[in-house]
Motif scaffolding. Structure first.
Motif, PDB file in Angstrom:
ATOM      1  N   ASP A   1       0.720  -1.160  -0.078  1.00 46.02           N
ATOM      2  CA  ASP A   1      -0.578   0.174   0.157  1.00 46.02           C
ATOM      3  C   ASP A   1       0.700   1.376   0.080  1.00 46.02           C
ATOM      4  N   PRO A   2       0.560   2.194  -0.686  1.00 46.79           N
ATOM      5  CA  PRO A   2       1.263   3.271  -0.891  1.00 46.79           C
ATOM      6  C   PRO A   2       1.513   4.256  -0.021  1.00 46.79           C
ATOM      7  N   VAL A   3       2.129   5.124   0.277  1.00 46.36           N
ATOM      8  CA  VAL A   3       1.175   6.359   1.335  1.00 46.36           C
ATOM      9  C   VAL A   3       1.747   7.144   0.699  1.00 46.36           C
ATOM     10  N   VAL A   4       0.781   8.535   0.592  1.00 50.67           N
ATOM     11  CA  VAL A   4       0.754   9.273   0.240  1.00 50.67           C
ATOM     12  C   VAL A   4       0.956  11.122   0.832  1.00 50.67           C
ATOM     13  N   THR A   5       2.097  11.764   1.356  1.00 42.95           N
ATOM     14  CA  THR A   5       1.885  12.925   2.202  1.00 42.95           C
ATOM     15  C   THR A   5       2.072  14.077   1.683  1.00 42.95           C
ATOM     16  N   THR A   6       0.871  14.606   1.768  1.00 42.78           N
ATOM     17  CA  THR A   6       0.358  16.569   1.267  1.00 42.78           C
ATOM     18  C   THR A   6       0.634  17.507   2.573  1.00 42.78           C
ATOM     19  N   THR A   7       1.833  17.643   1.517  1.00 44.76           N
ATOM     20  CA  THR A   7       1.571  18.975   3.015  1.00 44.76           C
ATOM     21  C   THR A   7       1.593  20.509   2.262  1.00 44.76           C
ATOM     22  N   MET A   8       0.927  21.334   2.734  1.00 45.58           N
ATOM     23  CA  MET A   8       0.011  22.456   2.306  1.00 45.58           C
ATOM     24  C   MET A   8      -0.141  23.171   3.732  1.00 45.58           C
ATOM     25  N   THR A   9      -0.263  25.020   2.631  1.00 47.36           N
ATOM     26  CA  THR A   9      -0.117  26.177   3.601  1.00 47.36           C
ATOM     27  C   THR A   9      -1.953  25.516   4.437  1.00 47.36           C
ATOM     28  N   TYR A  10      -1.440  25.752   6.010  1.00 50.07           N
ATOM     29  CA  TYR A  10      -2.040  25.220   6.986  1.00 50.07           C
ATOM     30  C   TYR A  10      -3.563  26.475   7.681  1.00 50.07           C
ATOM     31  N   TYR A  11      -4.600  26.478   7.305  1.00 45.14           N
ATOM     32  CA  TYR A  11      -5.370  27.516   7.979  1.00 45.14           C
ATOM     33  C   TYR A  11      -6.891  26.282   8.363  1.00 45.14           C
ATOM     34  N   LYS A  12      -7.584  27.631   9.481  1.00 49.97           N
ATOM     35  CA  LYS A  12      -8.107  26.593  10.649  1.00 49.97           C
ATOM     36  C   LYS A  12      -8.999  26.187   9.399  1.00 49.97           C
ATOM     37  N   GLY A  13      -9.457  24.274  10.167  1.00 46.48           N
ATOM     38  CA  GLY A  13     -10.514  23.599   9.431  1.00 46.48           C
ATOM     39  C   GLY A  13     -10.465  23.482   8.043  1.00 46.48           C
ATOM     40  N   ARG A  14      -9.346  23.731   7.494  1.00 52.02           N
ATOM     41  CA  ARG A  14      -8.413  23.272   5.849  1.00 52.02           C
ATOM     42  C   ARG A  14      -8.543  21.750   5.795  1.00 52.02           C
ATOM     43  N   ALA A  15      -9.229  21.210   4.391  1.00 54.15           N
ATOM     44  CA  ALA A  15      -9.108  20.191   3.634  1.00 54.15           C
ATOM     45  C   ALA A  15      -8.398  20.500   2.758  1.00 54.15           C
ATOM     46  N   HIS A  16      -7.996  19.095   2.088  1.00 57.18           N
ATOM     47  CA  HIS A  16      -7.567  18.997   0.760  1.00 57.18           C
ATOM     48  C   HIS A  16      -8.347  17.729   0.087  1.00 57.18           C
ATOM     49  N   ARG A  17      -8.089  17.969  -1.482  1.00 63.03           N
ATOM     50  CA  ARG A  17      -8.500  17.116  -2.292  1.00 63.03           C
ATOM     51  C   ARG A  17      -7.636  16.031  -2.550  1.00 63.03           C
ATOM     52  N   LEU A  18      -7.717  14.851  -2.543  1.00 64.88           N
ATOM     53  CA  LEU A  18      -6.516  13.705  -3.229  1.00 64.88           C
ATOM     54  C   LEU A  18      -7.049  13.027  -4.003  1.00 64.88           C
ATOM     55  N   ASP A  19      -6.538  13.535  -5.650  1.00 67.68           N
ATOM     56  CA  ASP A  19      -7.414  13.062  -6.680  1.00 67.68           C
ATOM     57  C   ASP A  19      -6.614  12.315  -6.995  1.00 67.68           C
ATOM     58  N   PHE A  20      -7.505  10.526  -7.581  1.00 72.41           N
ATOM     59  CA  PHE A  20      -7.253   9.594  -8.407  1.00 72.41           C
ATOM     60  C   PHE A  20      -6.979   9.142  -9.681  1.00 72.41           C
ATOM     61  N   GLN A  21      -5.759   8.746 -10.793  1.00 69.36           N
ATOM     62  CA  GLN A  21      -6.702   8.402 -12.080  1.00 69.36           C
ATOM     63  C   GLN A  21      -6.439   7.425 -12.040  1.00 69.36           C
ATOM     64  N   VAL A  22      -6.730   6.865 -12.641  1.00 70.94           N
ATOM     65  CA  VAL A  22      -6.801   4.993 -13.288  1.00 70.94           C
ATOM     66  C   VAL A  22      -6.061   5.008 -14.900  1.00 70.94           C
ATOM     67  N   TYR A  23      -5.201   4.464 -15.511  1.00 66.64           N
ATOM     68  CA  TYR A  23      -4.415   4.614 -17.264  1.00 66.64           C
ATOM     69  C   TYR A  23      -4.698   3.310 -17.311  1.00 66.64           C
ATOM     70  N   SER A  24      -5.727   3.598 -18.696  1.00 63.73           N
ATOM     71  CA  SER A  24      -6.661   2.489 -18.717  1.00 63.73           C
ATOM     72  C   SER A  24      -6.797   2.963 -20.925  1.00 63.73           C
ATOM     73  N   SER A  25      -7.230   1.807 -21.132  1.00 58.35           N
ATOM     74  CA  SER A  25      -7.330   1.796 -22.817  1.00 58.35           C
ATOM     75  C   SER A  25      -6.693   3.430 -23.256  1.00 58.35           C
ATOM     76  N   GLY A  26      -5.609   3.300 -22.987  1.00 53.76           N
ATOM     77  CA  GLY A  26      -4.900   4.593 -23.241  1.00 53.76           C
ATOM     78  C   GLY A  26      -4.680   5.505 -23.201  1.00 53.76           C
ATOM     79  N   LYS A  27      -5.595   6.104 -21.941  1.00 56.29           N
ATOM     80  CA  LYS A  27      -6.237   7.294 -21.552  1.00 56.29           C
ATOM     81  C   LYS A  27      -6.194   6.955 -19.962  1.00 56.29           C
TER      82      LYS A  27
END
Length: 646
Positions: free
Chosen positions: A559-585
């Motif tokens: 299982d890979p672990v992806v760590t995000t480092t982002m400018t902090y602000y109270k109550g802030r969340a980040h969005r993690l986008d996942f894409q899979v390569y399939s059928s040439g795209k």
């Protein structure tokens, strides 16, 4: 010494309906002002220069100087309802219905000199001093009478100083505990006004002899007056003023109406005949028999009043803060004129305008009165005197002016007053036009990387004199206030620059305050700041390229672990986008929000596919408005590429 009475019922009604307003007073109000919770009589002493007021609620008497400042007080006068002074002002007498006594006090010290018991269960209520004796009323609403205390008789002697049942008119006499009043110009006369519920009987009694004698008598059923709440002997005339309004003459032993003042409630009459009448929240001063007031004070509800012995001022108990404060109303003989000023609401700078108005008074003014005129504007903030305006015979006046400065221009007109009138001023404002300058701030809408130092330039066009501009930075988010970052004169090109650290979306505002001929102006530029964001991948067994793209290689069950480092602000969340390569795209597989820790980091474990040959890429995104705040602009990290091999 002028004395007067006000009924307890009336005082209570005034108390319950009172509202405090400001009045003109002889001295400044302070914490030492004389106050009472419930009015219980008021008298003024010329010899001592003091005013005495009874407090029926607290059972005390307060003494004040002629400015209304408290100087002394005494307690133990239960339910004090009325006060009177001896002819020489040395002794103060108080009616104490709570203890059924007439209490004699030293006016200079407020020490109790004597207590005279009154043989009644109801009273004494009202008290007056005339003919060398203290007179009081007592009894219930159906059976009232008059009594006296002779201060010359020793209370410890065989003869009692207190006498009862002295009203000279036989049954039905007076009903209730009648009102009393005296007049220093007629020291042997006593006015008696019935407060009973079925009649409006009243009398003038001669108390100079061994027993009281009727001078005048009216036994009525509201045939002369519509009920009695106040009586005052009129100095220099055989009249009684009833309820501050009706003047009833008694020259022939009977009462007949002799005239009226405009409707009032209560009054007191000075030794020189001036009438102080209060109605509602105002006290009006009338000359004898006048139809229009000489002066009117806006006071608020009044719980009692009395004249200074020299007629120089009026002392009034004015409702304030749930009780009453003693106020000294000065210059009662000076008429207060009414002055109006009317200027155009708008005008063009450097063009002539006309101001009009009127000066009127209930006491006629001298002809040809001249009014001082002052113009206040941005060029003359302390005011500039203009030529005086002359009042016409009908009271009107006018003048013209050409305003040199724009903005708010105030014209103040002043009547200086004379021996019979007070000074009075009035003013009006004019919005005078000014030119609108050009003011801009550059870089509106630009987006910058987090932490960039960005120079913003404000440009100011032509103005009259002022060339100063302020530059303000207002970062998004309620935790950082708007801040002045630069203030100064623009350069020869009209520019002023300031640097902003772009850590957040920021509104940069340039402000020009204006001058005498140029209107104020502001201009805004909103610039945007991205967040600082990066992603790191761990648990791979190697890094190698597939084609030209660098991949993180994983075993198919790791299982890979992806760590995000982002400018902090109270109550802030980040969005993690996942894409899979399939059928040439590259195809979107999932997007999910994860909260940032206070360190600005978030570690997310990606479940391994369990099969080899999968290509995945992942990135972290701050989304304005969806990541929990809106203080930065939407920012994307770079893609990280993952390959599951074997």
């Amino acid at each position: 010494m002028r004395t007067r009475s006000i009924s307890t019922a009336t005082a209570l009604a005034v108390l319950l309906g009172s509202a405090a307003l400001s009045v003109g007073v002889a001295g400044p109000a302070s914490a030492a002002s004389a106050t009472v919770a419930g009015p219980g009589g008021i008298v003024a002493d010329a010899a001592l220069g003091r005013v005495f007021a009874g407090d029926s609620t607290a059972g005390r008497i307060v003494a004040a100087d002629f400015s209304g400042t408290l100087v002394d007080s005494v307690t133990g006068i239960a339910g004090v309802s009325d006060l009177a002074l001896s002819a020489d002002g040395a002794t103060l007498y108080a009616a104490s219905p709570g203890s059924h006594q007439i209490v004699a006090l030293d006016a200079a010290t407020l020490d109790v000199k004597a207590r005279y018991a009154v043989a009644t269960d109801t009273g004494p209520l009202h008290v007056a001093f005339a003919g060398g004796k203290v007179w009081f009323t007592y009894g219930d609403q159906w059976d009232g009478d008059l009594g006296s205390v002779d201060p010359a008789v020793d209370p410890a002697g065989e003869t009692s100083p207190v006498s009862m049942d002295l009203f000279p008119q036989p049954h039905p006499g007076v009903w209730g505990q009648a009102l009393l009043d005296t007049d220093p110009n007629s020291p042997g006369l006593l006015a008696v006004g019935e407060t009973g519920i079925t009649t409006d009987s009243m009398a003038v009694v001669d108390v100079t002899g061994a027993t009281p004698q009727l001078t005048a008598w009216h036994q009525g059923n509201y045939t002369l007056n519509d009920g009695i709440g106040d009586v005052d002997l009129v100095p220099g005339a055989p009249q009684v003023l009833v309820n501050g309004t009706m003047r009833d003459a008694y020259a022939d032993g009977r009462f007949t109406e002799a005239g009226r003042y405009p409707a009032g409630q209560r009054a007191d009459i000075a030794a020189n005949g001036l009438v102080a009448q209060f109605t509602g929240t105002k006290i009006a001063v009338y000359r004898p028999d006048a139809k229009a007031p000489l002066r009117t004070y806006s006071t608020g509800s009044v719980g009692g009043l009395t004249w200074a012995p020299d007629s120089s001022r009026i002392f009034a108990l004015v409702a304030a803060g749930g009780g009453y404060t003693l106020k000294a109303l000065t210059d009662p003989t000076l008429n207060v004129p009414t002055l109006t000023v009317s200027a155009p609401s708008k005008a063009t700078r450097a063009k002539k305008l006309t101001v009009t108005g009127k000066l009127t008074a209930t006491v006629p003014l001298s002809s040809g009165v001249r009014l001082a005129v002052t113009r206040t504007d941005l060029d003359s903030p302390s005011g500039k005197a203009l030529p005086a305006a002359t009042v016409k015979a009908d009271g009107s006046y006018s003048f013209t002016d050409t305003p040199p400065a724009g903005g708010t221009v105030t014209y103040k007109v002043t009547y200086a007053g004379d021996t019979g009138h007070t000074t009075v001023s009035a003013s009006d404002k004019v919005a005078v036009s000014r030119t609108t300058p050009t003011l801009t701030v550059n870089k509106n809408g630009n987006i910058y990387n987090y932490g960039s130092d960005v120079s913003f330039t404000a440009h100011l066009g032509s103005t009259y004199k002022n060339r100063t501009v302020e530059i303000w930075a207002d970062p998004y988010g309620g935790d950082r206030p708007k801040k002045l970052i630069k203030s100064g004169k623009v350069n020869s090109g009209g520019n002023l620059s300031a640097t902003v650290d772009m850590a957040r979306d920021t509104v940069v505002t340039a402000v020009f305050a204006g001058d005498a001929r140029t209107a104020p102006k502001s201009a805004k530029s909103t610039a945007y700041a991205r967040v600082k964001v990066s992603t790191a991948v761990t648990r791979q067994y190697k890094t190698a390229k597939i084609g030209s793209t660098s991949y993180y290689w994983f075993h198919k069950s790791t299982d890979p672990v992806v760590t995000t480092t982002m400018t902090y602000y109270k109550g802030r969340a980040h969005r993690l986008d996942f894409q899979v390569y399939s059928s040439g795209k590259w195809r979107s597989a999932d997007s999910e929000y994860f909260a940032l820790g206070t360190s600005g980091k978030s570690a997310v474990r990606i479940e391994a596919p369990g099969q080899s040959g999968f290509k995945v890429r992942v990135r972290s995104v701050y989304v304005n408005g969806s990541s929990g705040d809106n203080v930065n602009s939407t920012t994307y990290s770079s893609w990280k590429y993952l390959y599951f091999a074997r």
